[in-house]
Design an enzyme around this catalytic site. Structure first.
Site, PDB file in Angstrom:
ATOM      1  N   TYR A   1      34.704  35.023  12.950  1.00 57.94           N
ATOM      2  CA  TYR A   1      35.822  35.732  12.595  1.00 57.94           C
ATOM      3  C   TYR A   1      36.991  34.762  12.327  1.00 57.94           C
ATOM      4  O   TYR A   1      37.866  35.075  11.549  1.00 57.94           O
ATOM      5  CB  TYR A   1      36.439  36.568  13.791  1.00 57.94           C
TER       6      TYR A   1
ATOM      7  N   LYS B   1      45.374  37.930  13.425  1.00 55.81           N
ATOM      8  CA  LYS B   1      45.483  39.028  14.226  1.00 55.81           C
ATOM      9  C   LYS B   1      46.460  38.620  15.502  1.00 55.81           C
ATOM     10  O   LYS B   1      47.135  39.386  15.899  1.00 55.81           O
ATOM     11  CB  LYS B   1      44.296  39.518  14.774  1.00 55.81           C
TER      12      LYS B   1
HETATM   13  N1  LIG Z   1      36.597  46.950   9.710  1.00 53.86           N
HETATM   14  C1  LIG Z   1      36.622  46.397  11.041  1.00 53.86           C
HETATM   15  O1  LIG Z   1      35.806  46.298  11.642  1.00 53.86           O
HETATM   16  C2  LIG Z   1      38.063  46.063  11.573  1.00 53.86           C
HETATM   17  C3  LIG Z   1      38.389  46.082  12.962  1.00 53.86           C
HETATM   18  C4  LIG Z   1      39.265  45.879  13.504  1.00 53.86           C
HETATM   19  C5  LIG Z   1      40.507  45.603  12.609  1.00 53.86           C
HETATM   20  N2  LIG Z   1      40.465  45.927  11.260  1.00 53.86           N
HETATM   21  C6  LIG Z   1      41.415  45.897  10.476  1.00 53.86           C
HETATM   22  O2  LIG Z   1      41.701  47.096   9.818  1.00 53.86           O
HETATM   23  C7  LIG Z   1      42.669  46.851   8.637  1.00 53.86           C
HETATM   24  C8  LIG Z   1      42.107  47.671   7.718  1.00 53.86           C
HETATM   25  O3  LIG Z   1      40.918  47.255   7.218  1.00 53.86           O
HETATM   26  P1  LIG Z   1      39.426  47.758   6.749  1.00 53.86           P
HETATM   27  O4  LIG Z   1      38.380  47.364   7.603  1.00 53.86           O
HETATM   28  O5  LIG Z   1      39.907  49.264   6.863  1.00 53.86           O
HETATM   29  O6  LIG Z   1      38.951  47.093   5.177  1.00 53.86           O
HETATM   30  P2  LIG Z   1      39.544  47.692   3.794  1.00 53.86           P
HETATM   31  O7  LIG Z   1      39.026  46.590   2.979  1.00 53.86           O
HETATM   32  O8  LIG Z   1      39.038  49.012   3.515  1.00 53.86           O
HETATM   33  O9  LIG Z   1      40.994  47.527   3.694  1.00 53.86           O
HETATM   34  C9  LIG Z   1      41.975  46.405   3.722  1.00 53.86           C
HETATM   35  C10 LIG Z   1      42.880  46.538   2.937  1.00 53.86           C
HETATM   36  O10 LIG Z   1      43.824  45.469   2.632  1.00 53.86           O
HETATM   37  C11 LIG Z   1      44.387  45.561   1.457  1.00 53.86           C
HETATM   38  N3  LIG Z   1      45.046  44.293   1.136  1.00 53.86           N
HETATM   39  C12 LIG Z   1      44.534  43.020   1.121  1.00 53.86           C
HETATM   40  N4  LIG Z   1      45.310  42.169   0.294  1.00 53.86           N
HETATM   41  C13 LIG Z   1      46.418  42.830   0.247  1.00 53.86           C
HETATM   42  C14 LIG Z   1      47.552  42.592  -0.533  1.00 53.86           C
HETATM   43  N5  LIG Z   1      47.960  41.256  -0.845  1.00 53.86           N
HETATM   44  N6  LIG Z   1      48.664  43.600  -0.626  1.00 53.86           N
HETATM   45  C15 LIG Z   1      48.436  44.799  -0.293  1.00 53.86           C
HETATM   46  N7  LIG Z   1      47.106  45.132   0.430  1.00 53.86           N
HETATM   47  C16 LIG Z   1      46.238  44.411   0.324  1.00 53.86           C
HETATM   48  C17 LIG Z   1      43.250  45.995   0.574  1.00 53.86           C
HETATM   49  O11 LIG Z   1      43.932  46.526  -0.714  1.00 53.86           O
HETATM   50  C18 LIG Z   1      42.574  47.055   1.364  1.00 53.86           C
HETATM   51  O12 LIG Z   1      43.289  48.326   0.897  1.00 53.86           O
HETATM   52  C19 LIG Z   1      42.709  45.222   8.511  1.00 53.86           C
HETATM   53  O13 LIG Z   1      43.997  44.906   9.052  1.00 53.86           O
HETATM   54  C20 LIG Z   1      41.523  45.015   9.396  1.00 53.86           C
HETATM   55  O14 LIG Z   1      41.686  43.387   9.756  1.00 53.86           O
HETATM   56  C21 LIG Z   1      39.115  46.137  10.712  1.00 53.86           C
END
Ligand SMILES: NC(=O)c1ccc[n+]([C@@H]2O[C@H](COP(=O)([O-])OP(=O)(O)OC[C@H]3O[C@@H](n4cnc5c(N)ncnc54)[C@H](O)[C@@H]3O)[C@@H](O)[C@H]2O)c1
Length: 257
Positions: free
Chosen positions: A157, A164
């Site tokens: 990570y 984060k």
């Molecule tokens: N998937 C997991 O296991 C997990 C666990 C905990 C937290 N998260 C967090 O959840 C959030 C959403 O991620 P996800 O897993 O749904 O993946 P995802 O890929 O569906 O979403 C990530 C989003 O970030 C956007 N993004 C990236 N760069 C950008 C920019 N310059 N301007 C605007 N938007 C931008 C992308 O367009 C995308 O919509 C993130 O913060 C991620 O770290 C994910």
């Protein structure tokens, strides 16, 4: 009366229907919220309009958080279109591949800056742009997505964990400074969920399996499992909660093997 009736929510971070933001959008809508959406770039425009039309949003607009002009415009568009905003979902993150997968000590200055810019500073920047719309609502709820890799070092990570930690403490300082305006700021620390962003993490399936082996509550997590907590945090039921981070991870955070 539905929990979120009369509330307007700005949803960022929908890339597709696997996104955590998508699961949350469905739940906020089901509980009565009116939705506005952003998408990252022109390439996603047509797909986004198709995806979100089931919610009849009045605003679906482009937002690249590295561009100050996009951030300011979105704040103005939300205010002009809805007259207010009650809920802002921050669900975005990015780390350049070479800085995510390489040796931690070799993370580049530019990668460190870009990852924190997109994944953490965007919470501050967008909140600022949305302040007039929150003030028009007399307060509101900001919800961001985080991960336990911001609390502990979790192999693979790396740099994402640094962002984060920055995001979480930014959320707490925002909670402190916006409390007088009745704007609450809380995080959801989600367990591993298969999404586009997750697929960018080396051996994500291994990390997910390892977490599932230890989780007190068993089973693979999906965005829908996280969405109920977002509804709660967006609603007046959580009106005395701010600066909090709720682990929605099948209990993974409380065990050590
Ligand atoms: N998937 C997991 O296991 C997990 C666990 C905990 C937290 N998260 C967090 O959840 C959030 C959403 O991620 P996800 O897993 O749904 O993946 P995802 O890929 O569906 O979403 C990530 C989003 O970030 C956007 N993004 C990236 N760069 C950008 C920019 N310059 N301007 C605007 N938007 C931008 C992308 O367009 C995308 O919509 C993130 O913060 C991620 O770290 C994910």
């Amino acid at each position: 009366m539905k929990l979120l009736e009369g509330k307007t929510a700005l949803i960022t971070g929908v890339a597709n229907d696997y996104s955590i933001a998508w699961g949350i959008a469905k739940a906020l809508y089901a509980h009565g919220a009116e939705l506005a959406f952003t998408y990252q770039n022109e390439r996603l425009k047509e797909k986004m309009h198709g995806l979100v039309k089931q919610f009849n949003p009045r605003l679906v607009t482009e937002l690249d958080v590295t561009k100050d002009e996009d951030v300011a415009r979105v704040g103005q568009e939300v205010l002009q279109t809805y007259g207010q905003v009650d809920i802002f979902l921050h669900s975005m993150a990015f780390v350049p591949k070479e800085d995510l997968h390489g040796e931690f000590a070799k993370i580049s200055r530019s990668g460190f800056a870009l990852a924190n810019d997109i994944s953490a500073y965007s919470l501050i920047n967008l909140t600022n742009a949305l302040l007039p719309a929150f003030e028009a609502a007399g307060g509101g709820s900001i919800i961001y997505l985080t991960y336990i890799g911001g609390e502990y070092a979790i192999s693979t990570y790396g740099m994402a964990g640094v962002t984060k930690a920055a995001l979480e403490i930014s959320g707490k300082y925002l909670a402190q400074s916006l409390g007088e305006r009745k704007i609450r700021v809380n995080g959801i620390s989600a367990g591993p969920i298969k999404t586009l962003a997750a697929r960018g993490i080396k051996n994500f399936s291994g990390l997910q399996q390892k977490a599932q082996d230890f989780m007190p509550l068993k089973g693979e997590m999906t965005p829908d499992d996280v969405a109920g907590t977002a509804v709660f945090l967006g609603s007046d039921l959580s009106k005395s909660i701010t600066g909090e981070i709720i682990h929605v991870d099948n209990g993974f955070h409380c065990v050590r093997g």
